[in-house]
Design an enzyme around this catalytic site. Structure first.
Site, PDB file in Angstrom:
ATOM      1  CG  ASP A 180      -1.875   1.176   1.251  1.00 45.81           C
ATOM      2  OD1 ASP A 180      -1.972   1.881   0.217  1.00 45.81           O
ATOM      3  OD2 ASP A 180      -2.528   1.392   2.296  1.00 45.81           O
TER       4      ASP A 180
ATOM      5  CE  LYS B  16      -0.299   3.726   3.414  1.00 46.60           C
ATOM      6  NZ  LYS B  16      -1.188   4.339   4.419  1.00 46.60           N
TER       7      LYS B  16
ATOM      8  CG  ASP C 221      -3.289   5.761   2.081  1.00 46.71           C
ATOM      9  OD1 ASP C 221      -3.115   4.541   1.872  1.00 46.71           O
ATOM     10  OD2 ASP C 221      -2.684   6.397   2.966  1.00 46.71           O
TER      11      ASP C 221
ATOM     12  CD  GLU D  33      -5.460   0.637   0.602  1.00 46.90           C
ATOM     13  OE1 GLU D  33      -5.457   1.840   0.919  1.00 46.90           O
ATOM     14  OE2 GLU D  33      -5.035  -0.262   1.347  1.00 46.90           O
TER      15      GLU D  33
ATOM     16  NE  ARG E  21     -11.910   3.305   4.011  1.00 49.14           N
ATOM     17  CZ  ARG E  21     -11.881   4.278   4.916  1.00 49.14           C
ATOM     18  NH1 ARG E  21     -12.829   5.193   4.948  1.00 49.14           N
ATOM     19  NH2 ARG E  21     -10.899   4.353   5.788  1.00 49.14           N
TER      20      ARG E  21
HETATM   21  N1  BES Z   1      -3.225   0.300   5.179  1.00 48.27           N
HETATM   22  C1  BES Z   1      -3.608   1.529   5.711  1.00 48.27           C
HETATM   23  C2  BES Z   1      -3.892   1.488   7.212  1.00 48.27           C
HETATM   24  C3  BES Z   1      -2.726   1.180   8.098  1.00 48.27           C
HETATM   25  C4  BES Z   1      -2.050   2.181   8.736  1.00 48.27           C
HETATM   26  C5  BES Z   1      -2.375  -0.129   8.340  1.00 48.27           C
HETATM   27  C6  BES Z   1      -0.999   1.878   9.578  1.00 48.27           C
HETATM   28  C7  BES Z   1      -1.316  -0.422   9.182  1.00 48.27           C
HETATM   29  C8  BES Z   1      -0.638   0.580   9.814  1.00 48.27           C
HETATM   30  C9  BES Z   1      -4.892   2.019   5.036  1.00 48.27           C
HETATM   31  O1  BES Z   1      -5.060   1.625   3.724  1.00 48.27           O
HETATM   32  C10 BES Z   1      -4.852   3.498   5.051  1.00 48.27           C
HETATM   33  O2  BES Z   1      -3.980   4.052   4.462  1.00 48.27           O
HETATM   34  N2  BES Z   1      -5.797   4.100   5.744  1.00 48.27           N
HETATM   35  C11 BES Z   1      -5.875   5.507   5.854  1.00 48.27           C
HETATM   36  C12 BES Z   1      -7.313   5.904   5.705  1.00 48.27           C
HETATM   37  C13 BES Z   1      -7.516   7.370   5.518  1.00 48.27           C
HETATM   38  C14 BES Z   1      -6.963   7.816   4.197  1.00 48.27           C
HETATM   39  C15 BES Z   1      -9.006   7.626   5.590  1.00 48.27           C
HETATM   40  C16 BES Z   1      -5.339   5.895   7.234  1.00 48.27           C
HETATM   41  O3  BES Z   1      -5.544   5.161   8.196  1.00 48.27           O
HETATM   42  O4  BES Z   1      -4.686   6.927   7.320  1.00 48.27           O
HETATM   43 ZN    ZN Z   2      -4.140  -0.214   3.205  1.00 48.00          ZN
HETATM   44 ZN    ZN Z   3      -4.131   2.893   2.303  1.00 51.03          ZN
END
Ligand code: BES
Ligand code: ZN
Ligand code: ZN
Length: 498
Positions: free
Chosen positions: A263, A270, A340, A342, A344
């Site tokens: 990701d 990110k 990001d 993604e 869901r």
């Molecule tokens: N894979 C990440 C969530 C994540 C963060 C997993 C840290 C493990 C450790 C997910 O896809 C993500 O990026 N989520 C975002 C959502 C936001 C953009 C609404 C997040 O948590 O910042």
């Molecule tokens: Zn993710």
């Molecule tokens: Zn993500």
């Protein structure tokens, strides 16, 4: 690790003594194979109170005339629980470097069955390290090879303990698989490689069917969530469906896993620090595969379904953009406000497909879904959401039983409202503000749980956000580092009752 339980008085290799705090002068018995000098040394240390046997402590001893011993503190007998026993068992394995040798004898005395079983389980679970990519050091192979552990206890307890140890070993094969997948580097473990390993698993077992929905099929079927996330990568997305004991029809448990093999965030990219860890963004799918393996290894006889949504989230000229509107497999449209968010999106298609094609009695998804769940719960527990109180309570109880805590979180109507007020689509993939991010993510997923055929009632569904529990040994003493294999044991226990 090979575990052999007996009442043998013969001590092979290092003698391991699990000791209660406060129980003075633990006799080592009349066993042979322990040198008198080592025995005296142990007895002296215990009678002088030099080893207090507090939980989490250990002491290694080398007999002046040969032989080694490892004292393990179990803490106070009144304070003990299954998890402290697992952690004490794990201490045996993590002390291996100090012990050397590949044979141990653990000598229990006055410990009840379930606590001995937990101790043995902890030894087994901690006996894992990921070194597939390390060149072998020819000169130093002392840590390689299988350890044999002889466990001795009172007569009358051995048969039951051997049974528990065998079950722990079987389930651990699933935990190890989940860890292997979670630790695998993303250049080698991409969506179709995961599918290849799943198909191979299916062909190895007569009672397992594995079906892969590839990229072209997903496009034809209208899986806009999976396709939207995966299309930016050269390594195309897919869906993998496991069916165990498919000859036993009827509604069955269904596990759904988020499988983002890497990701980057996509176009909403990110920041680079720690981005490497995003290889574990497929741990939901790793756990799903691990549960399947554990069920097969423990001889489960009823039908169970697993489904994983595999994709790599990359920025490219063919990547989805913030602002895109996609049509998911359910027919509902989603405004993608942040690429990001993604997980869901891929799960929306997985849940809808599972609910409409696979006849689930309930569906449980696992996903490293949000950073927000780590803000809420740290690394101590996974977040747990459900549309069904009974399912939620059963998962919570199974997690408690296994020492893998799943903590109930709310599905308020307000969160659903927030996620369904997109200006131009049915659902938005981003909350309106920054608060409660793990709750809004769960509320999004709920929009993609179908109703039971011909009813207004949703299929029982639960969501586990494992972003804080799937990686690292910060609070998990049953793993050295890296992927934890979280919830393989919880779900195996939930499904089988074993
Ligand atoms: N894979 C990440 C969530 C994540 C963060 C997993 C840290 C493990 C450790 C997910 O896809 C993500 O990026 N989520 C975002 C959502 C936001 C953009 C609404 C997040 O948590 O910042
Ligand atoms: Zn993710
Ligand atoms: Zn993500």
């Amino acid at each position: 690790m090979k575990v052999i339980v007996n009442t043998n008085e013969n001590i092979n290799g290092t003698l391991v003594l699990p000791l209660w705090q406060d129980s003075k002068n633990m006799a080592t018995g009349s066993e042979s194979g322990v040198h008198r000098s080592l025995k005296n040394q142990i007895e002296n240390i215990l009678s002088e109170g030099d080893f207090k046997a507090k939980a989490g402590t250990s002491m290694t001893l080398a007999g002046t005339e040969g032989g080694k011993a490892l004292l393990i503190g179990l803490g106070k007998e009144d304070d003990v629980n299954m998890q402290t026993m697992r952690e004490s068992g794990a201490k045996v394995t993590s002390s291996r470097g100090k012990i050397h040798g590949k044979t141990l004898t653990v000598k229990f005395h006055g410990v009840e069955h379930e606590h001995m079983a937990a101790f043995v389980e902890g030894m087994i679970l901690r006996d894992y390290s990921y070194d597939h990519y390390k060149s072998k050091d020819e000169d130093n192979d002392s840590d390689d090879g299988e350890i044999t552990v002889n466990v001795t206890c009172e007569e009358g307890k051995t048969v039951e303990l051997q049974k528990s140890a065998d079950l722990s070993s079987a389930v651990a094969t699933g935990v190890y698989l989940a860890r292997d997948l979670g630790n695998a580097p993303p250049n080698d473990l991409y969506p179709m490689e995961f599918a290849r390993q799943a198909v191979e698993f299916g062909s190895d077992h007569d009672n397992v069917e594995v079906k892969v929905i590839n990229y072209d099929e997903a496009r034809t079927m209208g899986m806009g969530g999976l396709v939207g996330v995966g299309m930016g990568s050269y390594r195309k997305p897919c869906m993998v469906i496991f069916e165990i004991n498919g000859d036993k029809p009827g509604p069955s448990p269904c596990i759904v896993g988020k499988g983002i093999t890497f990701d980057t965030g996509g176009i909403s990219i990110k920041p680079s620090p720690s981005m490497d860890e995003m290889k574990y963004d497929m741990h939901g799918s790793a756990t799903t595969f691990g549960v399947m393996k554990a069920l097969v290894a423990s001889g489960h006889k009823d039908r169970v379904i697993g489904l994983t949504c595999m994709a790599e989230n990359m920025p490219s000229s063919n990547a989805q953009r913030p602002g895109d509107v996609i049509t998911t497999y359910s027919g509902k449209t989603v405004e993608v406000l942040n690429t990001d968010a993604e997980g869901r999106l891929v799960l929306s298609d997985g849940l809808w497909y599972a609910g409409t094609h696979l006849n689930p009695s309930y569906m449980i998804d696992l996903a490293t879904l949000t950073g927000a769940v780590v803000v809420a719960l740290g690394h101590e527990a996974s977040g747990l959401w459900s549309n069904n109180d009974e399912l939620l309570n059963n998962i919570k109880a199974a997690g408690d039983h296994c020492g893998e805590i799943a903590w109930p979180m709310p599905l308020f109507k307000a969160f659903e409202k927030e996620m369904t007020d997109s200006k131009i689509a049915d659902v938005r993939n981003l909350g309106a503000g920054r608060w409660g991010g793990s709750n809004t993510a769960a509320a999004f997923l709920k929009q993609f749980v179908p109703n039971r055929d011909g009813t207004e009632d949703q299929i029982p569904w639960a969501h586990l956000d494992i972003a804080g529990t799937a990686w690292g040994a910060k609070t998990n003493k049953l793993v050295k580092n890296g992927a934890t294999g979280i919830h393989v044991r919880t779900l195996h226990h939930l499904i089988t009752g074993l």
